[in-house]
Design an enzyme around this catalytic site. Structure first.
Site, PDB file in Angstrom:
ATOM      1  N   CYS A 114       0.815  -1.233   0.000  1.00 28.47           N
ATOM      2  CA  CYS A 114       0.000   0.000   0.000  1.00 28.47           C
ATOM      3  C   CYS A 114       0.838   1.268   0.000  1.00 28.47           C
ATOM      4  O   CYS A 114       0.330   2.344  -0.297  1.00 28.47           O
ATOM      5  CB  CYS A 114      -0.932   0.012   1.204  1.00 28.47           C
ATOM      6  SG  CYS A 114      -1.933  -1.457   1.315  1.00 28.47           S
ATOM      7  N   HIS A 255      -3.562   6.656   3.352  1.00 26.65           N
ATOM      8  CA  HIS A 255      -3.928   5.379   2.733  1.00 26.65           C
ATOM      9  C   HIS A 255      -5.331   5.009   3.216  1.00 26.65           C
ATOM     10  O   HIS A 255      -5.645   5.136   4.405  1.00 26.65           O
ATOM     11  CB  HIS A 255      -2.908   4.308   3.120  1.00 26.65           C
ATOM     12  CG  HIS A 255      -3.324   2.937   2.696  1.00 26.65           C
ATOM     13  ND1 HIS A 255      -3.799   2.680   1.435  1.00 26.65           N
ATOM     14  CD2 HIS A 255      -3.357   1.757   3.372  1.00 26.65           C
ATOM     15  CE1 HIS A 255      -4.104   1.395   1.348  1.00 26.65           C
ATOM     16  NE2 HIS A 255      -3.857   0.818   2.503  1.00 26.65           N
ATOM     17  N   ASN A 285     -10.091  -0.761   0.261  1.00 28.15           N
ATOM     18  CA  ASN A 285      -8.634  -0.621   0.255  1.00 28.15           C
ATOM     19  C   ASN A 285      -8.104  -1.091  -1.097  1.00 28.15           C
ATOM     20  O   ASN A 285      -8.185  -2.274  -1.413  1.00 28.15           O
ATOM     21  CB  ASN A 285      -8.063  -1.463   1.404  1.00 28.15           C
ATOM     22  CG  ASN A 285      -6.549  -1.420   1.479  1.00 28.15           C
ATOM     23  OD1 ASN A 285      -5.888  -0.901   0.570  1.00 28.15           O
ATOM     24  ND2 ASN A 285      -5.997  -1.972   2.546  1.00 28.15           N
TER      25      ASN A 285
HETATM   26  N1  ACO Z   1     -18.323  -9.664   9.277  1.00 29.16           N
HETATM   27  C1  ACO Z   1     -18.778  -9.977  10.506  1.00 29.16           C
HETATM   28  N2  ACO Z   1     -17.954 -10.297  11.516  1.00 29.16           N
HETATM   29  C2  ACO Z   1     -16.635 -10.299  11.273  1.00 29.16           C
HETATM   30  C3  ACO Z   1     -16.106  -9.997  10.008  1.00 29.16           C
HETATM   31  C4  ACO Z   1     -17.015  -9.666   8.983  1.00 29.16           C
HETATM   32  N3  ACO Z   1     -16.603  -9.348   7.750  1.00 29.16           N
HETATM   33  N4  ACO Z   1     -14.762 -10.077  10.067  1.00 29.16           N
HETATM   34  C5  ACO Z   1     -14.444 -10.417  11.327  1.00 29.16           C
HETATM   35  N5  ACO Z   1     -15.578 -10.571  12.045  1.00 29.16           N
HETATM   36  C6  ACO Z   1     -15.709 -10.939  13.462  1.00 29.16           C
HETATM   37  C7  ACO Z   1     -14.502 -11.681  13.969  1.00 29.16           C
HETATM   38  O1  ACO Z   1     -14.613 -13.066  13.684  1.00 29.16           O
HETATM   39  C8  ACO Z   1     -14.562 -11.402  15.446  1.00 29.16           C
HETATM   40  O2  ACO Z   1     -15.513 -12.258  16.035  1.00 29.16           O
HETATM   41  P1  ACO Z   1     -15.219 -12.893  17.492  1.00 29.16           P
HETATM   42  O3  ACO Z   1     -15.118 -11.721  18.422  1.00 29.16           O
HETATM   43  O4  ACO Z   1     -16.406 -13.749  17.706  1.00 29.16           O
HETATM   44  O5  ACO Z   1     -13.911 -13.621  17.345  1.00 29.16           O
HETATM   45  C9  ACO Z   1     -15.121  -9.975  15.506  1.00 29.16           C
HETATM   46  O6  ACO Z   1     -15.756  -9.749  14.232  1.00 29.16           O
HETATM   47  C10 ACO Z   1     -14.085  -8.931  15.751  1.00 29.16           C
HETATM   48  O7  ACO Z   1     -12.982  -9.197  14.888  1.00 29.16           O
HETATM   49  P2  ACO Z   1     -11.695  -8.275  14.867  1.00 29.16           P
HETATM   50  O8  ACO Z   1     -10.690  -8.844  13.929  1.00 29.16           O
HETATM   51  O9  ACO Z   1     -11.259  -7.968  16.266  1.00 29.16           O
HETATM   52  O10 ACO Z   1     -12.319  -6.945  14.265  1.00 29.16           O
HETATM   53  P3  ACO Z   1     -11.652  -5.551  14.153  1.00 29.16           P
HETATM   54  O11 ACO Z   1     -12.469  -4.569  14.837  1.00 29.16           O
HETATM   55  O12 ACO Z   1     -10.182  -5.585  14.457  1.00 29.16           O
HETATM   56  O13 ACO Z   1     -11.799  -5.264  12.588  1.00 29.16           O
HETATM   57  C11 ACO Z   1     -10.494  -5.320  10.590  1.00 29.16           C
HETATM   58  C12 ACO Z   1     -11.181  -6.130  11.667  1.00 29.16           C
HETATM   59  C13 ACO Z   1     -11.542  -4.491   9.882  1.00 29.16           C
HETATM   60  C14 ACO Z   1      -9.811  -6.250   9.606  1.00 29.16           C
HETATM   61  C15 ACO Z   1      -9.466  -4.388  11.245  1.00 29.16           C
HETATM   62  O14 ACO Z   1      -8.662  -5.109  12.150  1.00 29.16           O
HETATM   63  C16 ACO Z   1      -8.585  -3.692  10.263  1.00 29.16           C
HETATM   64  O15 ACO Z   1      -9.023  -2.866   9.479  1.00 29.16           O
HETATM   65  N6  ACO Z   1      -7.251  -3.957  10.295  1.00 29.16           N
HETATM   66  C17 ACO Z   1      -6.329  -3.285   9.433  1.00 29.16           C
HETATM   67  C18 ACO Z   1      -6.356  -3.874   8.072  1.00 29.16           C
HETATM   68  C19 ACO Z   1      -5.542  -3.036   7.132  1.00 29.16           C
HETATM   69  O16 ACO Z   1      -5.545  -1.840   7.247  1.00 29.16           O
HETATM   70  N7  ACO Z   1      -4.789  -3.591   6.203  1.00 29.16           N
HETATM   71  C20 ACO Z   1      -4.023  -2.682   5.395  1.00 29.16           C
HETATM   72  C21 ACO Z   1      -2.972  -3.228   4.721  1.00 29.16           C
HETATM   73  S1  ACO Z   1      -3.523  -3.928   3.241  1.00 29.16           S
HETATM   74  C22 ACO Z   1      -2.201  -4.102   2.165  1.00 29.16           C
HETATM   75  O17 ACO Z   1      -1.105  -3.699   2.427  1.00 29.16           O
HETATM   76  C23 ACO Z   1      -2.503  -4.870   0.888  1.00 29.16           C
END
Ligand code: ACO
Length: 328
Positions: A114, A255, A285
């Protein structure tokens, strides 16, 4: 004293739109969860007949037209991508040939996920400033839908396809254009976000396909924490280096990964959210394409005016990161 300026920008996104409600029919998710946790509402998805270079070329044509520059004038072409058409050759070679950029131009891809567009910009900036090249075309282009595991709800809701491009050249005026650029990479986070197979470590095999190891794997929570920390740090360092305060920044283009990351950055940097350009609700993203798509849109929508200062901030797999300051 001379400066390197961005003389044109352009972007392209495929026609097909995949909404959160469409995704809720594919995996166990809801529009509400995706909106609340990420801010994303929809993303563009390339067709089966569209590859990374096709997206890149459309964005490049728009940027060249905006700059009033012909392909024959380009002597440096850099494509930032992690989803190129093929592992070999570079997507830049495909773009060079199809756009009619002269064969004597230096053309290559850059792999910094990214942060790739800022990596490309830093290289082009240095090379033009030192007179090695005259006119650069830099492109961030991704078909992330090809690397997305459409059975994994923790990642497939995040990504989209698209491309953005910019034309850079030198002007005999000081203090405008790119006034700062800084990059970094911290390899200790490699396994937090990667495509495990398809390279020399784990070449493609029936097993890697069965393991779905050719798709993006991510520890979202860890990446989130690192992103918040590193984007704040790199932005602060850039402001300090250039003796600028937060209120002197007219627009921040971060980003576009997660709205909560951007909100956290707004709070820590004490720059109001309305001075951040946010379009992730419509694109998701798009990795290396995210900053140049946002830059092209911000220009088109009148969010960037002559004399203003824009701060670009990126982070991505690696963990790579970077920031740049532009005075228009
Ligand atoms: N729909 C419903 N529930 C979901 C989903 C979904 N799509 N995805 C995860 N959950 C659930 C999980 O299973 C978890 O359930 P549990 O508590 O029963 O285990 C719960 O939601 C919370 O999951 P978390 O992973 O803690 O959710 P979080 O609030 O951290 O959000 C996310 C997840 C959106 C992926 C976030 O962590 C994030 O944005 N991280 C950064 C990602 C990023 O920016 N990547 C960039 C680099 S990309 C590149 O370089 C190509």
């Amino acid at each position: 004293m001379a400066s390197v300026v961005i003389t044109g920008v352009g972007s392209y996104a495929p026609n097909k739109i995949l909404t959160n409600s469409d995704l809720s029919k594919i995996v166990d998710t809801t529009d509400q969860w995706i909106c609340e946790r990420t801010g994303i509402k929809e993303r563009h998805i390339a067709g089966d007949d569209e590859a990374c270079s096709d997206l890149a070329i459309k964005a490049a044509i728009a940027a060249l037209a905006d700059a009033n520059v012909k392909p024959g004038e380009i002597d440096l072409l850099i494509v930032a991508t992690c989803s190129g058409d093929m592992p070999l050759p570079s997507t830049a070679c495909l773009v060079q040939h199809r756009l009619g950029i002269p064969a004597h131009a230096t053309s290559f891809d850059i792999a910094a996920a990214c942060s790739g567009f800022l990596y490309a910009m830093e290289i082009a900036y240095g090379q033009i400033l030192t007179n090695r090249y005259k006119c650069a075309l830099i492109i961030g282009a991704e078909k992330l839908s090809a690397l997305t595991d459409w059975t994994d709800r923790t990642t497939c809701v995040l990504f989209g396809d698209g491309a953005g491009a910019a034309v850079l050249r030198k002007v005999d005026q000081s203090g405008i254009g790119i006034i700062g650029s800084d990059l970094g990479a911290d390899g200790q986070f490699v396994d937090k976000l990667c495509v495990p197979a398809g390279g020399s470590r784990k070449p493609a095999s029936a097993q890697t396909v069965a393991d779905r190891a050719h798709f993006i794997r991510m520890n979202g929570r860890e990446v989130f924490k690192s992103a918040v920390r590193v984007m704040d740090q790199v932005a602060r360092e850039m402001l300090e280096q250039h003796h600028l305060t937060a209120d002197q920044i007219d627009l921040v283009i971060p980003h576009q990964a997660n709205r909560r990351i951007i909100e956290s950055l707004s709070q820590s940097l004490k720059i109001p959210l309305d001075r951040f350009y946010i379009n992730l609700d419509r694109y998701g993203n798009t990795s290396a394409a995210s900053i140049p798509i946002a830059l092209a849109e911000a220009r088109r929508f009148g969010r960037i005016k002559p004399g203003q200062i824009t701060l670009l901030i990126a982070f991505g797999a690696g963990l790579t990161y970077g920031s740049a300051l532009i005075r228009w």
